[in-house]
Write an enzyme that holds these catalytic residues in place. Structure first.
Site, mmCIF file in Angstrom:
data_model
loop_
_atom_site.group_PDB
_atom_site.id
_atom_site.type_symbol
_atom_site.label_atom_id
_atom_site.label_comp_id
_atom_site.label_asym_id
_atom_site.label_seq_id
_atom_site.Cartn_x
_atom_site.Cartn_y
_atom_site.Cartn_z
ATOM 1 N N LYS A 39 35.817 38.558 34.518
ATOM 2 C CA LYS A 39 36.921 37.776 35.025
ATOM 3 C C LYS A 39 38.104 38.686 35.324
ATOM 4 O O LYS A 39 39.024 38.318 36.050
ATOM 5 C CB LYS A 39 37.365 36.749 33.969
ATOM 6 C CG LYS A 39 36.255 35.826 33.538
ATOM 7 C CD LYS A 39 36.676 35.036 32.289
ATOM 8 C CE LYS A 39 35.508 34.232 31.769
ATOM 9 N NZ LYS A 39 35.685 33.819 30.392
ATOM 10 N N GLY A 40 38.092 39.868 34.751
ATOM 11 C CA GLY A 40 39.249 40.755 34.785
ATOM 12 C C GLY A 40 39.742 41.134 36.170
ATOM 13 O O GLY A 40 40.929 41.339 36.381
ATOM 14 N N GLU A 95 37.103 46.046 40.723
ATOM 15 C CA GLU A 95 37.109 46.031 39.258
ATOM 16 C C GLU A 95 38.538 46.085 38.728
ATOM 17 O O GLU A 95 39.446 46.569 39.413
ATOM 18 C CB GLU A 95 36.349 47.258 38.733
ATOM 19 C CG GLU A 95 35.006 46.942 38.114
ATOM 20 C CD GLU A 95 35.082 46.233 36.760
ATOM 21 O OE1 GLU A 95 36.057 45.505 36.480
ATOM 22 O OE2 GLU A 95 34.143 46.388 35.978
ATOM 23 N N ASP A 96 38.720 45.610 37.527
ATOM 24 C CA ASP A 96 40.024 45.712 36.875
ATOM 25 C C ASP A 96 40.236 47.105 36.288
ATOM 26 O O ASP A 96 41.273 47.718 36.478
ATOM 27 C CB ASP A 96 40.193 44.631 35.801
ATOM 28 C CG ASP A 96 39.039 44.566 34.807
ATOM 29 O OD1 ASP A 96 38.023 45.275 34.985
ATOM 30 O OD2 ASP A 96 39.147 43.799 33.837
ATOM 31 N N ASP A 99 36.274 52.101 32.147
ATOM 32 C CA ASP A 99 36.455 52.665 30.815
ATOM 33 C C ASP A 99 35.299 53.645 30.574
ATOM 34 O O ASP A 99 35.343 54.773 31.041
ATOM 35 C CB ASP A 99 36.481 51.473 29.851
ATOM 36 C CG ASP A 99 36.896 51.834 28.453
ATOM 37 O OD1 ASP A 99 37.812 52.648 28.294
ATOM 38 O OD2 ASP A 99 36.303 51.289 27.505
ATOM 39 N N LYS A 127 40.479 54.800 33.233
ATOM 40 C CA LYS A 127 40.717 55.543 31.992
ATOM 41 C C LYS A 127 39.697 56.671 31.914
ATOM 42 O O LYS A 127 38.699 56.556 31.223
ATOM 43 C CB LYS A 127 40.515 54.618 30.785
ATOM 44 C CG LYS A 127 41.623 53.644 30.505
ATOM 45 C CD LYS A 127 41.587 53.148 29.059
ATOM 46 C CE LYS A 127 40.815 51.870 28.930
ATOM 47 N NZ LYS A 127 41.031 51.184 27.623
ATOM 48 N N PHE A 148 44.517 50.613 25.032
ATOM 49 C CA PHE A 148 43.990 49.292 25.359
ATOM 50 C C PHE A 148 45.080 48.492 26.054
ATOM 51 O O PHE A 148 46.176 48.328 25.532
ATOM 52 C CB PHE A 148 43.487 48.565 24.116
ATOM 53 C CG PHE A 148 42.638 47.384 24.492
ATOM 54 C CD1 PHE A 148 41.303 47.563 24.832
ATOM 55 C CD2 PHE A 148 43.183 46.113 24.565
ATOM 56 C CE1 PHE A 148 40.527 46.494 25.233
ATOM 57 C CE2 PHE A 148 42.409 45.028 24.963
ATOM 58 C CZ PHE A 148 41.080 45.223 25.295
ATOM 59 N N VAL A 149 44.770 48.018 27.262
ATOM 60 C CA VAL A 149 45.788 47.328 28.059
ATOM 61 C C VAL A 149 45.390 45.881 28.355
ATOM 62 O O VAL A 149 44.207 45.534 28.359
ATOM 63 C CB VAL A 149 46.055 48.069 29.386
ATOM 64 C CG1 VAL A 149 46.733 49.408 29.133
ATOM 65 C CG2 VAL A 149 44.773 48.276 30.187
ATOM 66 N N ASP A 155 42.149 41.129 29.562
ATOM 67 C CA ASP A 155 42.324 40.307 28.365
ATOM 68 C C ASP A 155 42.158 41.077 27.058
ATOM 69 O O ASP A 155 41.570 42.160 27.017
ATOM 70 C CB ASP A 155 41.293 39.185 28.354
ATOM 71 C CG ASP A 155 39.892 39.705 28.018
ATOM 72 O OD1 ASP A 155 39.408 40.608 28.723
ATOM 73 O OD2 ASP A 155 39.301 39.236 27.030
ATOM 74 N N ARG A 161 45.648 37.306 30.090
ATOM 75 C CA ARG A 161 45.262 37.585 31.476
ATOM 76 C C ARG A 161 46.381 37.215 32.446
ATOM 77 O O ARG A 161 46.449 37.733 33.556
ATOM 78 C CB ARG A 161 44.010 36.783 31.862
ATOM 79 C CG ARG A 161 42.744 37.195 31.128
ATOM 80 C CD ARG A 161 41.540 36.534 31.777
ATOM 81 N NE ARG A 161 40.345 36.562 30.943
ATOM 82 C CZ ARG A 161 39.481 37.571 30.891
ATOM 83 N NH1 ARG A 161 39.692 38.663 31.602
ATOM 84 N NH2 ARG A 161 38.421 37.505 30.127
HETATM 85 P P1 IMP Z 1 33.113 50.006 30.883
HETATM 86 O O1 IMP Z 1 31.706 49.512 31.091
HETATM 87 O O2 IMP Z 1 33.271 50.662 29.543
HETATM 88 O O3 IMP Z 1 33.635 50.861 31.993
HETATM 89 O O4 IMP Z 1 33.965 48.714 30.729
HETATM 90 C C1 IMP Z 1 34.689 48.164 31.685
HETATM 91 C C2 IMP Z 1 35.132 46.767 31.273
HETATM 92 O O5 IMP Z 1 35.614 46.712 29.930
HETATM 93 C C3 IMP Z 1 36.296 46.383 32.112
HETATM 94 O O6 IMP Z 1 35.890 45.799 33.317
HETATM 95 C C4 IMP Z 1 37.074 45.463 31.192
HETATM 96 O O7 IMP Z 1 36.590 44.143 31.343
HETATM 97 C C5 IMP Z 1 36.789 45.982 29.814
HETATM 98 N N1 IMP Z 1 37.885 46.875 29.347
HETATM 99 C C6 IMP Z 1 37.849 48.220 29.226
HETATM 100 N N2 IMP Z 1 39.027 48.717 28.812
HETATM 101 C C7 IMP Z 1 39.843 47.646 28.682
HETATM 102 C C8 IMP Z 1 41.231 47.508 28.307
HETATM 103 O O8 IMP Z 1 41.974 48.459 28.015
HETATM 104 N N3 IMP Z 1 41.710 46.232 28.302
HETATM 105 C C9 IMP Z 1 40.965 45.147 28.636
HETATM 106 N N4 IMP Z 1 39.691 45.237 28.999
HETATM 107 C C10 IMP Z 1 39.119 46.468 29.020
HETATM 108 MG MG MG Z 2 36.059 44.111 34.216
#
Ligand code: IMP
Ligand code: MG
Length: 174
Positions: A39-40, A95-96, A99, A127, A148-149, A155, A161
């Site tokens: 949803k981000g 994407e939001d 990470d 990040k 963490f944001v 969220d 959100r």
């Molecule tokens: P990844 O698979 O580790 O790259 O995760 C990405 C997803 O984790 C993002 O699309 C977010 O939904 C969530 N996420 C990662 N870091 C944060 C953060 O700092 N705040 C909120 N959601 C996060």
């Molecule tokens: Mg996301």
């Protein structure tokens, strides 16, 4: 717990406009098929879409890798699939935040099997310090440190959100 502003509403508006102009230029003569990762990514996608000039479509996908945790479990699954075929289309994944990179790495792999013409990624936040698997990202809004944001779609346990800015959670007062 307090939330400090990391990226203001004004900065988000400005950067989204810049990205919209850049993407519009690079997709001139093509159709942009935006895929929002729920949803981000939803707030960023709707704002970015308004800055695009080429013809465009929107579809939505939900992928889960976190549950309500703030650290990656490495488990990724499709919670909601796309409505439409992407065969032969130019896909822009929205994407939001990236990470570990696991979510997008998996998503790109899954979508590539459906024979699109191209796949590019735009993420509002990156990040890079947290990357576990490599992802090629064409467009990045802001590169941020390992914090963490929340806000503007992002969220913490499904909350915050709706904040119009990107905020940083600090757990000081307990
Ligand atoms: P990844 O698979 O580790 O790259 O995760 C990405 C997803 O984790 C993002 O699309 C977010 O939904 C969530 N996420 C990662 N870091 C944060 C953060 O700092 N705040 C909120 N959601 C996060
Ligand atoms: Mg996301």
């Amino acid at each position: 717990m307090t939330i400090d502003v990391l990226i203001s509403k004004e900065e988000l508006v400005k950067r989204t406009k810049e990205l919209g102009e850049q993407i519009s230029k690079e997709y001139e003569g093509k159709e942009i098929n935006m895929i929002c990762v729920l949803k981000g990514g939803v707030m960023f996608m709707t704002d970015l879409a308004k800055e695009l000039t080429p013809p465009m479509t929107m579809d939505f996908m939900a992928i889960s890798s976190y549950g309500n945790e703030t650290t990656s479990t490495g488990v990724v699954k499709i919670v909601k699939d796309l409505d439409d075929s992407i065969e032969g289309k130019d896909i822009l994944i929205v994407e939001d935040i990236i990470d570990s990179g696991r979510t997008l790495n998996y998503l790109v792999h899954v979508l590539n099997q459906r024979n699109p013409n191209s796949i590019k990624i735009v993420t509002l936040l990156d990040k890079p310090d947290r990357r576990v698997v490599n992802v090629d990202v064409e467009y990045v809004g802001f590169t941020i440190p390992d914090e963490f944001v929340v806000g503007y779609g992002l969220d913490y346990c499904q909350h915050y959100r709706n904040l119009p800015y990107i905020g940083k959670i600090s757990v000081l007062d307990e």
